[in-house]
Design a protein around this motif. Sequence first.
Motif, mmCIF file in Angstrom:
data_model
loop_
_atom_site.group_PDB
_atom_site.id
_atom_site.type_symbol
_atom_site.label_atom_id
_atom_site.label_comp_id
_atom_site.label_asym_id
_atom_site.label_seq_id
_atom_site.Cartn_x
_atom_site.Cartn_y
_atom_site.Cartn_z
ATOM 1 N N VAL A 104 -0.527 -6.712 2.265
ATOM 2 C CA VAL A 104 -1.606 -5.737 1.948
ATOM 3 C C VAL A 104 -2.256 -5.105 3.349
ATOM 4 O O VAL A 104 -2.398 -3.768 3.342
ATOM 5 C CB VAL A 104 -2.925 -6.368 1.277
ATOM 6 N N LEU A 105 -2.390 -5.911 4.431
ATOM 7 C CA LEU A 105 -2.855 -5.335 5.496
ATOM 8 C C LEU A 105 -1.818 -4.271 6.189
ATOM 9 O O LEU A 105 -2.207 -3.110 6.540
ATOM 10 C CB LEU A 105 -3.121 -6.343 6.556
ATOM 11 N N GLY A 106 -0.464 -4.499 5.894
ATOM 12 C CA GLY A 106 0.487 -3.820 6.379
ATOM 13 C C GLY A 106 0.528 -2.382 5.655
ATOM 14 O O GLY A 106 0.908 -1.363 6.189
ATOM 15 N N LEU A 107 0.469 -2.591 4.354
ATOM 16 C CA LEU A 107 0.277 -1.374 3.754
ATOM 17 C C LEU A 107 -0.914 -0.370 4.012
ATOM 18 O O LEU A 107 -0.447 0.780 3.935
ATOM 19 C CB LEU A 107 0.230 -1.711 2.228
ATOM 20 N N VAL A 108 -1.965 -1.192 4.224
ATOM 21 C CA VAL A 108 -3.102 -0.377 4.426
ATOM 22 C C VAL A 108 -2.887 0.455 5.901
ATOM 23 O O VAL A 108 -3.375 1.679 6.195
ATOM 24 C CB VAL A 108 -4.464 -1.087 4.714
ATOM 25 N N ALA A 109 -2.388 -0.237 6.832
ATOM 26 C CA ALA A 109 -2.282 0.093 8.545
ATOM 27 C C ALA A 109 -1.229 1.097 8.153
ATOM 28 O O ALA A 109 -1.336 2.357 8.849
ATOM 29 C CB ALA A 109 -1.867 -0.841 9.189
ATOM 30 N N TYR A 122 14.863 -2.028 10.979
ATOM 31 C CA TYR A 122 14.094 -3.392 11.541
ATOM 32 C C TYR A 122 13.224 -3.880 10.024
ATOM 33 O O TYR A 122 13.482 -5.251 9.897
ATOM 34 C CB TYR A 122 13.108 -3.029 12.466
ATOM 35 N N GLY A 123 12.665 -3.020 9.357
ATOM 36 C CA GLY A 123 11.933 -3.733 8.200
ATOM 37 C C GLY A 123 12.896 -4.317 7.072
ATOM 38 O O GLY A 123 12.717 -5.265 6.510
ATOM 39 N N LEU A 124 14.083 -3.527 6.974
ATOM 40 C CA LEU A 124 15.326 -4.424 6.068
ATOM 41 C C LEU A 124 15.651 -5.722 6.922
ATOM 42 O O LEU A 124 15.658 -6.755 5.813
ATOM 43 C CB LEU A 124 16.529 -3.279 5.933
ATOM 44 N N LEU A 125 15.723 -5.775 8.129
ATOM 45 C CA LEU A 125 16.257 -6.988 8.769
ATOM 46 C C LEU A 125 15.169 -8.054 8.454
ATOM 47 O O LEU A 125 15.555 -9.282 8.281
ATOM 48 C CB LEU A 125 16.371 -6.858 10.328
ATOM 49 N N ILE A 126 13.806 -7.685 8.533
ATOM 50 C CA ILE A 126 12.774 -8.837 8.284
ATOM 51 C C ILE A 126 12.219 -8.871 6.805
ATOM 52 O O ILE A 126 11.350 -9.737 6.550
ATOM 53 C CB ILE A 126 11.703 -8.746 9.388
ATOM 54 N N ALA A 127 12.790 -8.012 6.083
ATOM 55 C CA ALA A 127 12.427 -7.902 4.620
ATOM 56 C C ALA A 127 10.895 -7.660 4.402
ATOM 57 O O ALA A 127 10.319 -8.537 3.826
ATOM 58 C CB ALA A 127 12.744 -9.254 3.895
ATOM 59 N N SER A 128 10.380 -6.704 5.296
ATOM 60 C CA SER A 128 8.975 -6.514 5.087
ATOM 61 C C SER A 128 8.923 -5.215 4.387
ATOM 62 O O SER A 128 9.246 -3.919 4.906
ATOM 63 C CB SER A 128 8.292 -6.251 6.525
ATOM 64 N N ARG A 129 8.252 -5.157 3.050
ATOM 65 C CA ARG A 129 8.041 -3.896 2.491
ATOM 66 C C ARG A 129 7.156 -3.084 2.973
ATOM 67 O O ARG A 129 7.433 -1.690 2.857
ATOM 68 C CB ARG A 129 7.578 -4.371 0.886
ATOM 69 N N PRO A 130 6.031 -3.344 3.815
ATOM 70 C CA PRO A 130 5.251 -2.218 4.080
ATOM 71 C C PRO A 130 5.949 -1.648 5.275
ATOM 72 O O PRO A 130 5.803 -0.333 5.428
ATOM 73 C CB PRO A 130 4.094 -2.928 4.937
ATOM 74 N N VAL A 131 6.761 -2.228 6.088
ATOM 75 C CA VAL A 131 7.626 -1.379 7.184
ATOM 76 C C VAL A 131 8.539 -0.685 6.666
ATOM 77 O O VAL A 131 8.509 0.713 6.950
ATOM 78 C CB VAL A 131 8.167 -2.491 8.182
#
Length: 111
Positions: free
Chosen positions: A27-32, A74-83
Amino acid sequence: MVLCGCQDLAIHDTQSLLDPNIKRSEVLGLVAGFGTTFAAMPDLIAMLRRRSTAGMNPRMGAIMGTFQILWVYYGLLIASRPVIIWNVIAVLVNFISVGAYFYFAHKEKNR
């Protein structure tokens, strides 16, 4: 080094109250990500309103877009939806800015 008596101060990434499947860090990643992604929008909007390349530098948008592609990877590698989400949008915004720059530069050259 762990400080004695500070174990309770550690950050625990608990679930969001909005959706138990999303963690608070997401959630914080999506806002940022929203803020940093749309930071380039005022320049794009100003260029589209002016219909001119005045004050614009296409290199900045191209460089940002290129490195944001690396952020998507990088977001795909770490599986981070916000990134992933925000950098895909940012790539589009930056390349639209570069495309608009060259479109208006071509029109200005032909005048």
